[in-house]
Every structure is written in structure tokens, then in C-alpha cells.
Motif scaffolding. Structure first.
Motif, PDB file in Angstrom:
ATOM      1  N   SER A 119       0.851  -1.180   0.000  1.00  0.00           N
ATOM      2  CA  SER A 119       0.000   0.000   0.000  1.00  0.00           C
ATOM      3  C   SER A 119       0.890   1.234   0.000  1.00  0.00           C
ATOM      4  O   SER A 119       2.099   1.137   0.226  1.00  0.00           O
ATOM      5  CB  SER A 119      -0.929   0.010   1.219  1.00  0.00           C
ATOM      6  N   GLY A 120       0.272   2.380  -0.260  1.00  0.00           N
ATOM      7  CA  GLY A 120       0.998   3.641  -0.163  1.00  0.00           C
ATOM      8  C   GLY A 120       1.379   4.271  -1.482  1.00  0.00           C
ATOM      9  O   GLY A 120       1.915   5.390  -1.505  1.00  0.00           O
ATOM     10  N   GLY A 121       1.132   3.581  -2.595  1.00  0.00           N
ATOM     11  CA  GLY A 121       1.446   4.177  -3.884  1.00  0.00           C
ATOM     12  C   GLY A 121       0.491   5.301  -4.216  1.00  0.00           C
ATOM     13  O   GLY A 121      -0.490   5.548  -3.505  1.00  0.00           O
ATOM     14  N   GLY A 122       0.781   5.979  -5.316  1.00  0.00           N
ATOM     15  CA  GLY A 122      -0.091   7.066  -5.744  1.00  0.00           C
ATOM     16  C   GLY A 122       0.581   7.958  -6.748  1.00  0.00           C
ATOM     17  O   GLY A 122       1.631   7.626  -7.296  1.00  0.00           O
ATOM     18  N   LEU A 123      -0.059   9.093  -6.983  1.00  0.00           N
ATOM     19  CA  LEU A 123       0.446  10.097  -7.916  1.00  0.00           C
ATOM     20  C   LEU A 123       1.059  11.235  -7.111  1.00  0.00           C
ATOM     21  O   LEU A 123       0.426  11.761  -6.184  1.00  0.00           O
ATOM     22  CB  LEU A 123      -0.705  10.615  -8.774  1.00  0.00           C
ATOM     23  N   VAL A 124       2.275  11.600  -7.460  1.00  0.00           N
ATOM     24  CA  VAL A 124       2.981  12.650  -6.739  1.00  0.00           C
ATOM     25  C   VAL A 124       3.791  13.469  -7.743  1.00  0.00           C
ATOM     26  O   VAL A 124       4.209  12.939  -8.783  1.00  0.00           O
ATOM     27  CB  VAL A 124       3.883  12.051  -5.638  1.00  0.00           C
ATOM     28  N   GLN A 125       4.002  14.730  -7.426  1.00  0.00           N
ATOM     29  CA  GLN A 125       4.834  15.570  -8.289  1.00  0.00           C
ATOM     30  C   GLN A 125       6.316  15.288  -8.050  1.00  0.00           C
ATOM     31  O   GLN A 125       6.704  14.837  -6.959  1.00  0.00           O
ATOM     32  CB  GLN A 125       4.551  17.045  -8.015  1.00  0.00           C
ATOM     33  N   ALA A 126       7.118  15.560  -9.056  1.00  0.00           N
ATOM     34  CA  ALA A 126       8.562  15.409  -8.907  1.00  0.00           C
ATOM     35  C   ALA A 126       9.045  16.208  -7.699  1.00  0.00           C
ATOM     36  O   ALA A 126       8.598  17.335  -7.478  1.00  0.00           O
ATOM     37  CB  ALA A 126       9.268  15.873 -10.173  1.00  0.00           C
ATOM     38  N   GLY A 127       9.927  15.581  -6.925  1.00  0.00           N
ATOM     39  CA  GLY A 127      10.419  16.191  -5.705  1.00  0.00           C
ATOM     40  C   GLY A 127       9.639  15.803  -4.472  1.00  0.00           C
ATOM     41  O   GLY A 127      10.074  16.084  -3.344  1.00  0.00           O
ATOM     42  N   GLY A 128       8.511  15.163  -4.670  1.00  0.00           N
ATOM     43  CA  GLY A 128       7.671  14.765  -3.558  1.00  0.00           C
ATOM     44  C   GLY A 128       8.111  13.457  -2.926  1.00  0.00           C
ATOM     45  O   GLY A 128       9.137  12.874  -3.296  1.00  0.00           O
ATOM     46  N   SER A 129       7.299  13.003  -1.977  1.00  0.00           N
ATOM     47  CA  SER A 129       7.626  11.802  -1.206  1.00  0.00           C
ATOM     48  C   SER A 129       6.429  10.866  -1.128  1.00  0.00           C
ATOM     49  O   SER A 129       5.267  11.315  -1.169  1.00  0.00           O
ATOM     50  CB  SER A 129       8.049  12.176   0.222  1.00  0.00           C
TER      51      SER A 129
END
Length: 126
Positions: free
Chosen positions: A7-17
Motif C-alpha cells: 500500500s501507499g502508492g499514488g500520484l505525486v509531483q517530482a520532488g515529492g515523497s
């Protein structure tokens, strides 16, 4: 029946965590060397990071060193991957894997994994 659930995946912007988790059941978790792998369509599954039973040995593929941190909580039967400073090239399906060879060393290849989770998608936008 052994189950690994990520679990824990998703969509994030570059530089994010993002922080991935993998919860295990049906096995004695602290008997297993654990690893994170990732795969993009059309490419082979790549080893990302590995941690031995007590955490005494940890390895990372070169492209994630200094950005990703693997850890495990044997009391909770859970494996983690903290991913910081994410890049678009980190976009992939991420899988956790267990190696049942007692005292297996790190890293281990995909062919050396005995159990796999179903995967969690990580997408990093630029």
C-alpha cells in the motif's frame, strides 16, 4: 497461505515523497530477507532495495541511493520504503518480495524471490 499486501502508492509531483508499506501474513516474517522491486511495462523487474532479517544488511540500486530508505518492523510484520525526492523515472509498479532462504543475503534477484505482493503503482509527474 502467504500474503504480501503493498500500500501507499499514488500520484505525486517530482520532488515529492511517498511511503510504501508491505504487510505480510502466513509466514514468520523475521525469517525472511525482504526486498522492493519495480517494473515498468516492457522492461524487466528491477531490484530497488533489500533488507536482511534483522536489518543488519541493506542495499539499494544506484539510482535510488540517498533518496530511498528501506526499513522493517518485525513486530508488525511490515516492510517499508520511504521514497523522497521522487523523479519521473521512478514511475513504476512497486512490488515487495520475500526470500525464504534462511539468512539470505542482500541483494537478491527477482528469480530468487519466493513470494510477491500484488504491487502498488507509483506515478511521478514532472
Amino acid at each position: 497461505q502467504v500474503q504480501l499486501v503493498e500500500s501507499g502508492g499514488g500520484l505525486v509531483q517530482a520532488g515529492g515523497s511517498l511511503r510504501l508499506s508491505c504487510t505480510a501474513s502466513g509466514l514468520t516474517f523475521d525469517d525472511y530477507t525482504m526486498g522492493w522491486f519495480r517494473q515498468v511495462p516492457g522492461k524487466e523487474r528491477e531490484g530497488v532495495s533489500c533488507i536482511t532479517r534483522r536489518g543488519g544488511s541493506i542495499t539499494y540500486t544506484d539510482s535510488v541511493k540517498g533518496r530511498f530508505t528501506i526499513s522493517r518492523d518485525n513486530a508488525k510484520n511490515t516492510l517499508y520504503l520511504q521514497m523522497n525526492s521522487l523523479k519521473p523515472e521512478d514511475t513504476a509498479m512497486y512490488y515487495c518480495a520475500a526470500n525464504r532462504v534462511l539468512w539470505a543475503a542482500c541483494p537478491f534477484t527477482a528469480s530468487g524471490a519466493n513470494y510477491w505482493g500484488q504491487g502498488t503503482q507509483v506515478t511521478v509527474s514532472s
